[in-house]
Design an enzyme around this catalytic site. Structure first.
Site, PDB file in Angstrom:
ATOM      1  N   GLU A   1      55.328 133.327  22.651  1.00 15.26           N
ATOM      2  CA  GLU A   1      55.021 133.758  21.297  1.00 15.26           C
ATOM      3  C   GLU A   1      56.118 133.308  20.329  1.00 15.26           C
ATOM      4  OE1 GLU A   1      52.638 137.928  22.056  1.00 15.26           O
ATOM      5  OE2 GLU A   1      54.812 138.015  21.898  1.00 15.26           O
ATOM      6  N   CYS A   2      55.749 132.604  19.287  1.00 16.97           N
ATOM      7  CA  CYS A   2      56.640 132.235  18.192  1.00 16.97           C
ATOM      8  C   CYS A   2      57.926 131.604  18.722  1.00 16.97           C
ATOM      9  CB  CYS A   2      56.923 133.463  17.317  1.00 16.97           C
ATOM     10  SG  CYS A   2      57.514 133.036  15.654  1.00 16.97           S
ATOM     11  N   GLY A   3      59.065 132.287  18.679  1.00 13.41           N
ATOM     12  CA  GLY A   3      60.300 131.718  19.173  1.00 13.41           C
ATOM     13  C   GLY A   3      60.232 131.319  20.633  1.00 13.41           C
TER      14      GLY A   3
ATOM     15  N   SER B   1      51.474 130.500  20.926  1.00 12.07           N
ATOM     16  CA  SER B   1      51.049 130.699  19.543  1.00 12.07           C
ATOM     17  C   SER B   1      52.207 131.258  18.739  1.00 12.07           C
ATOM     18  CB  SER B   1      49.872 131.676  19.478  1.00 12.07           C
ATOM     19  OG  SER B   1      49.488 131.917  18.135  1.00 12.07           O
TER      20      SER B   1
END
Length: 429
Positions: A319-321, A410
């Site tokens: 997720e993200c990072g 994502s």
């Protein structure tokens, strides 16, 4: 039905001092031996780290979109059973967003107090305070807190125009030494502030000195239907979770959900060069890999272990990072390019300005989930999305969901309680 004193702390805008006031009250009560449970309205990973340190207990999110009414209700009831005081910090201004802090306070009948930055106001303070009180009459306002007050005389002036049913609870003095450090996504995480406990005690001292005598924390009744036991769909599965300053964006409710589903959890710190634990599945949450890229790249086994995990067909949610750390390259805000794990094709660049922000709803192959997005980086990948999120408020942010073998990635920070069965189906492989 369970009763517990409660207070909803809001403001007319972001930057008014909600977090510092909430933390001050929590630390003041906790050091008196009171059991304090603090909640944060809406998606936020940074303020809760400060509030957790202040109260001594994990801080959960209350979000009517991500979790829904029944989930929020259950969290409040659980807290009320063991707490002497419940504090809920709002988000942005009291009426901002959809759902707003006001919506949450109204849904559970929580008494509201607004923190108002009085540094550039005198008699207008009362007009702002009463306007907030009267805009939605169904809200239960119990007082107002003046923040960044210039002097005792200034504090007296602020309170003179308030109606009797909206008393001035406290007038907190302006003190630059009590401000917290920030970076591009908000406050610096608690684990990165070695002097935080001393600062929290200073906040509590200021609160106790400013609090007007006789203010009562009003008791609130909480009730909820008993939730059926969660099917243990991940029984026997071991899920590794990265958790440190580079991967710190973890909802406590997500961890609770995985445990309730029967999973065994194994936490590890990539930036401390801890090895990836033996596991059936892996979760790389969001955080700040761009600030710790050198430490990640210097890990003697991490990148190879991540590649081997995916090559073996084991589920990996990034997720993200967490997603950025899996790319081929990541360029930080200073223009330095860092080689990353190379497990996910593409690269990303961190920019000074905000790239995306908003609540998100997305349809996984296993079912719909909800969450949010908040980042300063842009992604360039040859992968085609397997799904595209939507923003319930019609905003431009609509994040992609990518699948690369057993890896799912994502920018969305997913809220697992929004669909535990879908999360279990993915991690079960």
């Amino acid at each position: 039905m369970t009763a517990c004193p409660a207070l909803f702390i809001s403001a007319p805008s972001s930057g008014s001092g909600k977090t510092s006031v909430t933390a001050a009250i929590a630390r003041s009560q906790a050091r008196r031996g009171k059991r304090v449970r603090v909640f944060k309205t809406g998606p936020d990973f940074l303020d809760p780290t400060i509030l957790e340190r202040a109260s001594g207990h994990p801080v959960y999110q209350l979000d009517l979109f991500m979790g829904g009414f029944a989930h929020c209700q259950a969290l409040l009831v659980d807290a009320a059973r063991e707490a002497d005081l419940i504090l809920v910090e709002g988000v942005m201004g009291l009426f901002d967003g959809d759902p707003s802090s006001a919506d949450l306070a109204a849904a559970f009948g929580l008494p509201v107090v607004c923190v108002i930055d009085a540094s550039a106001m005198a008699q207008t303070f009362a007009a702002v305070a009463t306007g907030l009180q009267r805009f939605r009459p169904e809200l239960r306002h119990c007082g107002v807190i003046a923040n960044r007050v210039g002097s005792a005389a200034h504090g007296r002036m602020l309170g003179e125009g308030l109606p009797r049913d909206l008393p001035l609870i406290a007038a907190l003095p302006r003190d630059a030494a009590l401000s917290l450090p920030e970076r591009h996504l908000g406050l610096v995480q608690a684990l990165e502030q070695p002097a935080l406990d001393a600062q929290l005690n200073a906040w509590a001292d200021a609160w106790e000195a400013a609090l007007r005598p006789g203010f009562p924390f009003k008791s609130q009744r909480f009730e909820a239907d008993a939730e059926p036991p969660r099917p243990r769909l991940l029984q026997g599965r071991r899920i590794a979770i990265a958790r440190d300053a580079a991967f710190g964006f973890i909802y406590p409710a997500n961890v609770d959900t995985l445990r309730a589903l029967g999973a065994e959890l194994a936490f590890f710190s990539p930036i401390r060069h801890e090895a990836l634990p033996d596991c059936d599945a892996l979760w790389l949450p969001g955080g700040y890999p761009e600030l710790h890229a050198d430490a990640l790249r210097a890990h003697p086994t991490l990148f190879a272990a991540l590649a081997a995990h995916v090559a073996a067909g084991r589920p990996l949610l990034a997720e993200c990072g967490g997603m950025l750390a899996l790319l081929e390259a990541l360029t930080d805000v200073d223009g330095r390019a860092h080689a990353m794990a190379g497990v996910l094709p593409g690269d990303a660049r961190v920019q000074p300005r905000l790239a995306a922000l908003g609540l998100q709803a997305i349809a996984w192959p296993e079912g719909p989930l909800r969450g949010h997005s908040f980042h300063h980086s842009t992604l360039d990948t040859p992968l085609a999305p397997i799904a595209q999120a939507s923003n319930p408020n019609g905003g431009r942010t609509a994040e992609a969901l990518y699948q690369h073998g057993s890896l799912r990635a994502s920018y969305i920070h997913h809220y697992f309680p929004s669909n535990p069965e879908a999360v279990a189906a993915f991690f079960a492989g």
